[in-house]
Structure formats: structure tokens, C-alpha cells
Write a protein that holds these residues in place. Structure first.
Motif, PDB file in Angstrom:
ATOM      1  N   MET A 121      13.722  14.941   8.556  1.00 47.51           N
ATOM      2  CA  MET A 121      13.080  13.515   9.028  1.00 47.51           C
ATOM      3  C   MET A 121      13.913  12.635   9.833  1.00 47.51           C
ATOM      4  O   MET A 121      15.372  12.660   9.961  1.00 47.51           O
ATOM      5  N   ASP A 122      13.369  12.147  10.832  1.00 47.99           N
ATOM      6  CA  ASP A 122      14.142  11.266  11.992  1.00 47.99           C
ATOM      7  C   ASP A 122      14.390   9.768  11.368  1.00 47.99           C
ATOM      8  O   ASP A 122      15.168   9.100  11.535  1.00 47.99           O
ATOM      9  N   VAL A 123      13.225   9.590  10.531  1.00 48.50           N
ATOM     10  CA  VAL A 123      13.036   8.168  10.099  1.00 48.50           C
ATOM     11  C   VAL A 123      12.643   8.221   8.687  1.00 48.50           C
ATOM     12  O   VAL A 123      11.623   9.023   8.320  1.00 48.50           O
ATOM     13  N   LYS A 124      13.338   7.447   7.471  1.00 47.67           N
ATOM     14  CA  LYS A 124      13.067   7.707   6.319  1.00 47.67           C
ATOM     15  C   LYS A 124      12.841   6.396   5.711  1.00 47.67           C
ATOM     16  O   LYS A 124      13.746   5.322   5.764  1.00 47.67           O
ATOM     17  N   VAL A 125      11.442   6.042   5.250  1.00 50.45           N
ATOM     18  CA  VAL A 125      10.906   4.647   5.030  1.00 50.45           C
ATOM     19  C   VAL A 125      10.532   4.590   3.578  1.00 50.45           C
ATOM     20  O   VAL A 125       9.865   5.705   3.067  1.00 50.45           O
ATOM     21  N   PHE A 126      10.920   3.545   2.958  1.00 49.56           N
ATOM     22  CA  PHE A 126      10.554   3.314   1.323  1.00 49.56           C
ATOM     23  C   PHE A 126       9.608   2.223   1.409  1.00 49.56           C
ATOM     24  O   PHE A 126      10.235   0.987   1.744  1.00 49.56           O
ATOM     25  N   VAL A 127       8.537   2.325   0.804  1.00 45.98           N
ATOM     26  CA  VAL A 127       7.675   1.294   0.821  1.00 45.98           C
ATOM     27  C   VAL A 127       7.775   0.469  -0.715  1.00 45.98           C
ATOM     28  O   VAL A 127       7.468   1.416  -1.589  1.00 45.98           O
ATOM     29  N   ASP A 128       8.049  -0.787  -1.010  1.00 38.26           N
ATOM     30  CA  ASP A 128       8.632  -1.156  -2.152  1.00 38.26           C
ATOM     31  C   ASP A 128       7.364  -2.373  -2.682  1.00 38.26           C
ATOM     32  O   ASP A 128       7.073  -2.878  -1.431  1.00 38.26           O
ATOM     33  N   ALA A 129       7.337  -2.122  -3.776  1.00 38.09           N
ATOM     34  CA  ALA A 129       6.446  -3.139  -4.424  1.00 38.09           C
ATOM     35  C   ALA A 129       6.617  -3.685  -5.901  1.00 38.09           C
ATOM     36  O   ALA A 129       7.160  -2.660  -6.357  1.00 38.09           O
ATOM     37  N   ASP A 130       6.282  -4.679  -6.304  1.00 37.21           N
ATOM     38  CA  ASP A 130       6.470  -5.151  -7.779  1.00 37.21           C
ATOM     39  C   ASP A 130       5.762  -3.991  -8.760  1.00 37.21           C
ATOM     40  O   ASP A 130       4.602  -3.783  -8.320  1.00 37.21           O
ATOM     41  N   ALA A 131       6.193  -3.806  -9.770  1.00 42.71           N
ATOM     42  CA  ALA A 131       5.670  -2.849 -10.779  1.00 42.71           C
ATOM     43  C   ALA A 131       4.189  -3.348 -11.274  1.00 42.71           C
ATOM     44  O   ALA A 131       3.353  -2.343 -11.343  1.00 42.71           O
ATOM     45  N   ASP A 132       4.114  -4.786 -11.479  1.00 45.01           N
ATOM     46  CA  ASP A 132       2.866  -5.133 -11.785  1.00 45.01           C
ATOM     47  C   ASP A 132       1.935  -4.936 -10.749  1.00 45.01           C
ATOM     48  O   ASP A 132       0.667  -4.366 -11.236  1.00 45.01           O
ATOM     49  N   GLU A 133       2.099  -5.305  -9.505  1.00 42.46           N
ATOM     50  CA  GLU A 133       1.223  -4.837  -8.543  1.00 42.46           C
ATOM     51  C   GLU A 133       0.915  -3.452  -8.210  1.00 42.46           C
ATOM     52  O   GLU A 133      -0.461  -3.090  -8.049  1.00 42.46           O
ATOM     53  N   ARG A 134       1.799  -2.650  -8.384  1.00 38.90           N
ATOM     54  CA  ARG A 134       1.501  -1.114  -8.319  1.00 38.90           C
ATOM     55  C   ARG A 134       0.500  -0.664  -9.497  1.00 38.90           C
ATOM     56  O   ARG A 134      -0.195   0.279  -9.264  1.00 38.90           O
ATOM     57  N   LEU A 135       0.749  -1.318 -10.610  1.00 40.69           N
ATOM     58  CA  LEU A 135       0.190  -0.916 -12.004  1.00 40.69           C
ATOM     59  C   LEU A 135      -1.456  -1.208 -11.568  1.00 40.69           C
ATOM     60  O   LEU A 135      -2.418  -0.472 -11.894  1.00 40.69           O
ATOM     61  N   ILE A 136      -1.748  -2.409 -10.920  1.00 37.29           N
ATOM     62  CA  ILE A 136      -3.085  -2.906 -10.816  1.00 37.29           C
ATOM     63  C   ILE A 136      -3.726  -1.817  -9.925  1.00 37.29           C
ATOM     64  O   ILE A 136      -4.941  -1.645  -9.918  1.00 37.29           O
ATOM     65  N   ARG A 137      -3.110  -1.521  -8.972  1.00 34.26           N
ATOM     66  CA  ARG A 137      -3.681  -0.651  -8.009  1.00 34.26           C
ATOM     67  C   ARG A 137      -3.872   0.825  -8.390  1.00 34.26           C
ATOM     68  O   ARG A 137      -5.045   1.420  -7.973  1.00 34.26           O
ATOM     69  N   VAL A 138      -2.990   1.340  -9.182  1.00 38.11           N
ATOM     70  CA  VAL A 138      -3.214   2.627  -9.845  1.00 38.11           C
ATOM     71  C   VAL A 138      -4.413   2.450 -10.891  1.00 38.11           C
ATOM     72  O   VAL A 138      -5.234   3.370 -10.810  1.00 38.11           O
ATOM     73  N   ILE A 139      -4.744   1.559 -11.691  1.00 27.41           N
ATOM     74  CA  ILE A 139      -5.669   1.375 -12.596  1.00 27.41           C
ATOM     75  C   ILE A 139      -6.988   1.523 -11.565  1.00 27.41           C
ATOM     76  O   ILE A 139      -7.979   2.301 -11.937  1.00 27.41           O
ATOM     77  N   ALA A 140      -7.133   0.652 -10.578  1.00 28.90           N
ATOM     78  CA  ALA A 140      -8.230   0.706  -9.651  1.00 28.90           C
ATOM     79  C   ALA A 140      -8.595   2.088  -9.125  1.00 28.90           C
ATOM     80  O   ALA A 140      -9.754   2.347  -9.117  1.00 28.90           O
ATOM     81  N   ARG A 141      -7.362   2.529  -8.636  1.00 27.36           N
ATOM     82  CA  ARG A 141      -7.704   3.875  -7.936  1.00 27.36           C
ATOM     83  C   ARG A 141      -7.942   5.121  -8.680  1.00 27.36           C
ATOM     84  O   ARG A 141      -8.946   5.914  -8.669  1.00 27.36           O
ATOM     85  N   ASP A 142      -7.193   5.247 -10.067  1.00 26.94           N
ATOM     86  CA  ASP A 142      -7.503   6.182 -10.918  1.00 26.94           C
ATOM     87  C   ASP A 142      -8.871   6.302 -11.544  1.00 26.94           C
ATOM     88  O   ASP A 142      -9.338   7.397 -11.988  1.00 26.94           O
ATOM     89  N   CYS A 143      -9.416   5.053 -11.824  1.00 27.84           N
ATOM     90  CA  CYS A 143     -10.628   4.874 -12.660  1.00 27.84           C
ATOM     91  C   CYS A 143     -11.746   5.429 -11.693  1.00 27.84           C
ATOM     92  O   CYS A 143     -12.728   5.982 -12.086  1.00 27.84           O
ATOM     93  N   VAL A 144     -11.668   5.102 -10.417  1.00 26.94           N
ATOM     94  CA  VAL A 144     -12.594   5.347  -9.293  1.00 26.94           C
ATOM     95  C   VAL A 144     -12.363   6.777  -8.898  1.00 26.94           C
ATOM     96  O   VAL A 144     -13.489   7.481  -8.820  1.00 26.94           O
ATOM     97  N   GLU A 145     -11.380   7.229  -8.262  1.00 29.63           N
ATOM     98  CA  GLU A 145     -11.005   8.550  -7.961  1.00 29.63           C
ATOM     99  C   GLU A 145     -10.843   9.566  -8.549  1.00 29.63           C
ATOM    100  O   GLU A 145     -10.963  10.944  -8.404  1.00 29.63           O
ATOM    101  N   ARG A 146     -10.322   9.234  -9.887  1.00 29.87           N
ATOM    102  CA  ARG A 146      -9.732  10.419 -10.829  1.00 29.87           C
ATOM    103  C   ARG A 146     -10.305  10.470 -11.990  1.00 29.87           C
ATOM    104  O   ARG A 146      -9.857  11.357 -12.963  1.00 29.87           O
TER     105      ARG A 146
END
Length: 209
Positions: A121-146
Motif C-alpha cells: 500500500m502507498d497510503v494506509k487509512v484507518f476510519v475511526d468511529a465510536d463503538a456505539d455508533e458502529r453498533l447501531i450501523r451494524v444492527i441496521a445493516r445486518d438485519c436488512v442485508e444478512r
């Protein structure tokens, strides 16, 4: 060719960052290799046991294939990228043709954990977010897509996502060149990143690369 690795926890906003990079560059200039396409095939495992697979540890990814196909793109060759179904937890017979582009983005929660891939890799990026925000997104995504229920997602978060994040994903942040706090909502950081990419591309063109 500029190879960019974009990592971060599940639900951190990686896809948003990737899409904003793509939209900021000329059409057809970016190829994306999602880590999820390279999950190991689980068709040999009984269907009732596949839901127990840990998708959040490096051993779940076929790193040699990802590295090989990234090198092929770097060498100017077209690849046939595998596809994976979360519903059946199996690699699909269909592939996706990916041609070499000026920018190749390798995106996924674990892409900064593999040293061979990281060195490409020429550029390495880490996208950071609070754990509670990530959990809300995961619930919304996994219930719909998975096809999962909120309780299934919460149980998986406690048993797998949280410990794997702390063990593998969070430590990989130390290897990043750029950290994007607040996930995909950080317009300033994303704009700085896209400006940097554009400057590298112009520099490469000026040097005849």
C-alpha cells in the motif's frame, strides 16, 4: 498506480469514505477490492455451523489470493475477483472482472493486519468511529442485508465483534498513515485525503509514471 488501504471497525463508515473518494475522482479512475470478496469458502461446512464462523479474524481471509490479484493489477493485468455470499457463507461461482486503474482501493476491517498486503500500500487509512455508533450501523445493516435479528447481532457483537476489534482491528490503527475520526461524517478529513490522492496522481503523471 496508487494503492490505498482503508481499514476500520465494522460499521465505522469505510464504505462512505470509499464512495466519497470515488466520486471526487474522474469516472473509471478507481478500482475497489473489498476484503469481503476474499473470505474463505465454507461450502464444506454444514449449513447449520456456518453462522458460527468468525468473520472478524485474519484467518477467515484468503490473503494470498488477495495479494496475488493486487499484484496482477499492479502489473497491468485484469483479474477475476471472487464473490462471496453472507447468506450462505460460501464463495459464489460468479466472479467480477476488475481492470487496472490509476487508483486501487483495498477496503475492509482487517486489511491493515496483513504485513504483506500492508507493504504493497502507498497510503494506509484507518476510519475511526465510536463503538456505539458502529453498533447501531451494524444492527441496521445486518438485519436488512444478512437476515439477522437485532438480538442475533447484539449477541454476535458481544461474543465476536467486540473482542476481535480489540484484538486485531484497533491495534492495526497504529500502522495507518492517516486516521479519519468520526467515520464517514468527517468531511474535512475526507477532503484532505482526496486532495492528497489527487496530488499524488498528478505527481506520478508529471514524473511519467
Amino acid at each position: 498506480m496508487l494503492i490505498i488501504g482503508i481499514a476500520g471497525g465494522t460499521g465505522s463508515g469505510k464504505t462512505t469514505v470509499v464512495n466519497k473518494i470515488i466520486s471526487s475522482l474522474p469516472a473509471g479512475e478507481v478500482a475497489v477490492l473489498p476484503q469481503d470478496s476474499y473470505y474463505r469458502d465454507s461450502s464444506h461446512i454444514p449449513p447449520e455451523d456456518r453462522q458460527k464462523i468468525n468473520f472478524d479474524e485474519p484467518a477467515s481471509i484468503e490473503w494470498p489470493l488477495l495479494v496475488e490479484q493486487l499484484q496482477m493489477l499492479k502489473d497491468g493485468k485484469t483479474i477475476e475477483m471472487p464473490t462471496y455470499s453472507y447468506l450462505t457463507c460460501t464463495r459464489q461461482p460468479e466472479t467480477v472482472r476488475v481492470e487496472p486503474r490509476d487508483v486501487v482501493i483495498v477496503e475492509g476491517i482487517l486489511v491493515l493486519t496483513d504485513p504483506v498486503l500492508r507493504d504493497m500500500m502507498d497510503v494506509k487509512v484507518f476510519v475511526d468511529a465510536d463503538a456505539d455508533e458502529r453498533l447501531i450501523r451494524v444492527i441496521a445493516r445486518d438485519c436488512v442485508e444478512r437476515g439477522r435479528t437485532p438480538m442475533m447481532v447484539l449477541n454476535r457483537y458481544q461474543e465476536v465483534l467486540k473482542p476481535m476489534h480489540e484484538l486485531y482491528i484497533e491495534p492495526s490503527k497504529r500502522t495507518a498513515d492517516i486516521i479519519v475520526p468520526q467515520g464517514g461524517n468527517n468531511i474535512v478529513a475526507i477532503n484532505l485525503l482526496t486532495d492528497y490522492i489527487k496530488s499524488k496522481l498528478k505527481g506520478g503523471a508529471a514524473n511519467g509514471q
